[in-house]
Design a protein around this motif. Structure first.
Motif, mmCIF file in Angstrom:
data_model
loop_
_atom_site.group_PDB
_atom_site.id
_atom_site.type_symbol
_atom_site.label_atom_id
_atom_site.label_comp_id
_atom_site.label_asym_id
_atom_site.label_seq_id
_atom_site.Cartn_x
_atom_site.Cartn_y
_atom_site.Cartn_z
ATOM 1 N N LYS A 228 0.830 -1.201 0.000
ATOM 2 C CA LYS A 228 0.000 0.000 0.000
ATOM 3 C C LYS A 228 0.871 1.260 0.000
ATOM 4 O O LYS A 228 0.649 2.188 -0.775
ATOM 5 N N LYS A 232 1.624 4.040 -3.105
ATOM 6 C CA LYS A 232 1.409 5.475 -2.862
ATOM 7 C C LYS A 232 2.625 6.298 -3.288
ATOM 8 O O LYS A 232 2.513 7.320 -3.974
ATOM 9 N N GLN A 269 -4.277 4.049 -5.840
ATOM 10 C CA GLN A 269 -3.526 5.265 -5.563
ATOM 11 C C GLN A 269 -3.662 6.300 -6.688
ATOM 12 O O GLN A 269 -3.715 7.504 -6.430
ATOM 13 N N GLN A 273 -4.997 9.981 -5.818
ATOM 14 C CA GLN A 273 -4.131 11.147 -6.004
ATOM 15 C C GLN A 273 -4.556 12.035 -7.179
ATOM 16 O O GLN A 273 -4.309 13.249 -7.156
#
Length: 459
Positions: A228, A232, A269, A273
């Motif tokens: 994870k 990211k 992600q 983002q």
């Protein structure tokens, strides 16, 4: 600027350098303070220019360009007096009585050629180091980022006389003309192909060079990694500046057993983002021009896209794109991507991954995500690369405490902080011999007693 004007400019700077004015550390400090004040005053205009050229948000423009330049200036102002001092070194007994020391001295007239992807940072950062070391400087920014080039030209003209620091605008003709001149040092950031031409031109005058190039920087994700967090940080580093970063993770090289899980986390992600409509996201940048847009679009294989892949030619925008089940034979792996396309490849053993990376051109950066410290030590020891991170991306270049640069196909030399000062300095080795004593053993006619003493002194 015409060829004749460039020739006159180089002569002006050489004459000014030999006047000795820049040898005064106080003069350099004054120049850096003036540059800093002007940058701070023009911050809004600089960030607006970056937005026009590359679509950078205000936050990203400051974080990745203006802020880093100001940090480099502050670092140099803090350390310049120490770096500019002569350094006494040990003198062998055979040279009794004398003082040996290394004297940092500027090269002279320096040419800095910068690229379009971080046009402010990669022009002004080496300028700061070159000024701190005592050189005069001619800057040649890329013609592909004209708005940032214009504001930099205004800043340079306000801060400096052209006999000290000057900026030359233009394109290929001006580049060619500049490279025909005799400089004392050339600092180039850009592609490998142009880097070869710079080095070839520099060889005519035996001019030393620093080459900051690029390459296919791998991002290894080992099976013990925190997937994870890895996803990211990979997404941040890869799609920063729309992938137009020389040290961006070029491709993911992961353990086959975690491929599906890692791909799923990267998809999450990208959405977190950049939202599910990145092409309309004001904080997401664009390709520098249509030529670059078309090149990146041509690297995307629709059948291997698992996320993104859409684009808007009128806006020069390409979505953050993830490609899975990619091989080293695919078109996207034949050149540095330099755009928002992230291929995922897999390995069966870490040893085979290390061997594969070492069989390719030396990358500018390498990233490794793992929870195993011994494996981290193994990879960073056995793989050849310029610099990098363990469990992160990009951030190794955002400090003045470490030099930044590549080697082999990814460049030569480094800069930032002390390394930057040293890059633009020649260290003269000097022995200051005293006159009140003169040992006779080195003079002919040689005698046995002298040989005895000589052997004793040199051991």
């Amino acid at each position: 600027m015409t060829e004749h004007e460039i020739q006159i400019l180089v002569k002006k700077q050489r004459h000014f350098f030999y006047s000795g004015v820049t040898l005064d550390v106080n003069y350099r400090i004054h120049a850096l303070k003036k540059l800093k004040a002007c940058i701070q005053k023009q911050e809004t205009a600089i960030i607006h220019a970056l937005k026009q050229d590359l679509g950078k948000s205000r936050f990203e423009g400051y974080m990745c360009e203006v802020g880093l330049v100001l940090s480099e200036i502050d670092y140099m102002l803090k350390h310049i007096r120490s770096y500019a001092k002569e350094k006494t070194v040990h003198t062998p007994l055979a040279q009794f009585h004398s003082r040996s020391y290394k004297k940092p001295s500027p090269y002279g007239v320096v040419l800095v050629m910068s690229p379009w992807n971080y046009p402010f940072l990669l022009t002004i950062d080496p300028l700061v180091d070159a000024i701190a070391a005592g050189n005069t400087v001619i800057l040649k920014p890329s013609a592909y980022s004209p708005n940032t080039g214009k504001i930099m030209e205004e800043i340079i003209q306000k801060c400096f006389q052209e006999k000290y620091v000057a900026l030359v605008t233009g394109g290929r003709a001006e580049n060619t003309c500049l490279l025909e001149q005799h400089f004392d040092y050339i600092f180039f950031t850009g592609s490998q192909n142009v880097g070869r031409e710079v080095m070839k031109s520099a060889s005519r005058h035996l001019t030393p060079v620093t080459l900051e190039l690029g390459g296919k920087s791998p991002c290894i994700v080992e099976k013990s990694a925190n997937l994870k967090l890895a996803a990211k940080r990979i997404v941040f580093g890869k799609f920063l500046n729309c992938g137009q970063t020389c040290v961006a993770p070029d491709y993911i090289y992961c353990d086959a057993s975690i491929q599906d899980a890692l791909v799923a986390e990267i998809k999450k992600q990208i959405l977190l983002q950049f939202t599910d409509h990145p092409l309309s996201n004001e904080a997401y940048g664009k390709m520098i021009n249509e030529k670059h847009f078309s090149r990146i679009s041509g690297l995307i294989q629709p059948e291997k896209v698992v996320h993104g892949g859409n684009s808007e030619k009128d806006l020069l925008k390409i979505e953050p794109t993830l490609m899975n089940h990619v091989t080293f034979e695919d078109p996207v792996m034949q050149e540095e991507i330099f755009g928002p396309v992230l291929p995922v490849l897999t390995y069966d053993s870490l040893d085979s991954a290390i061997a594969k990376i070492n069989s390719m051109a030396h990358p500018l950066a390498l990233y490794l995500f793992t929870s195993d410290r011994q494996l981290a030590k193994k990879v960073t020891s056995q793989c050849s690369f310029g610099g990098g991170c363990i469990n992160d991306t990009i951030i190794h270049l955002a400090t003045s405490e470490m030099g930044f640069g590549g080697f082999g196909e990814s460049g030569m030399g480094s800069y930032h902080g002390k390394d930057g000062f040293q890059t633009f300095s020649h260290y003269k080795s000097i022995v200051d011999k005293k006159t009140w004593i003169d040992l006779p053993m080195r003079y002919q006619p040689y005698q046995k007693i002298h040989e005895k003493f000589l052997r004793m002194f040199l051991r």
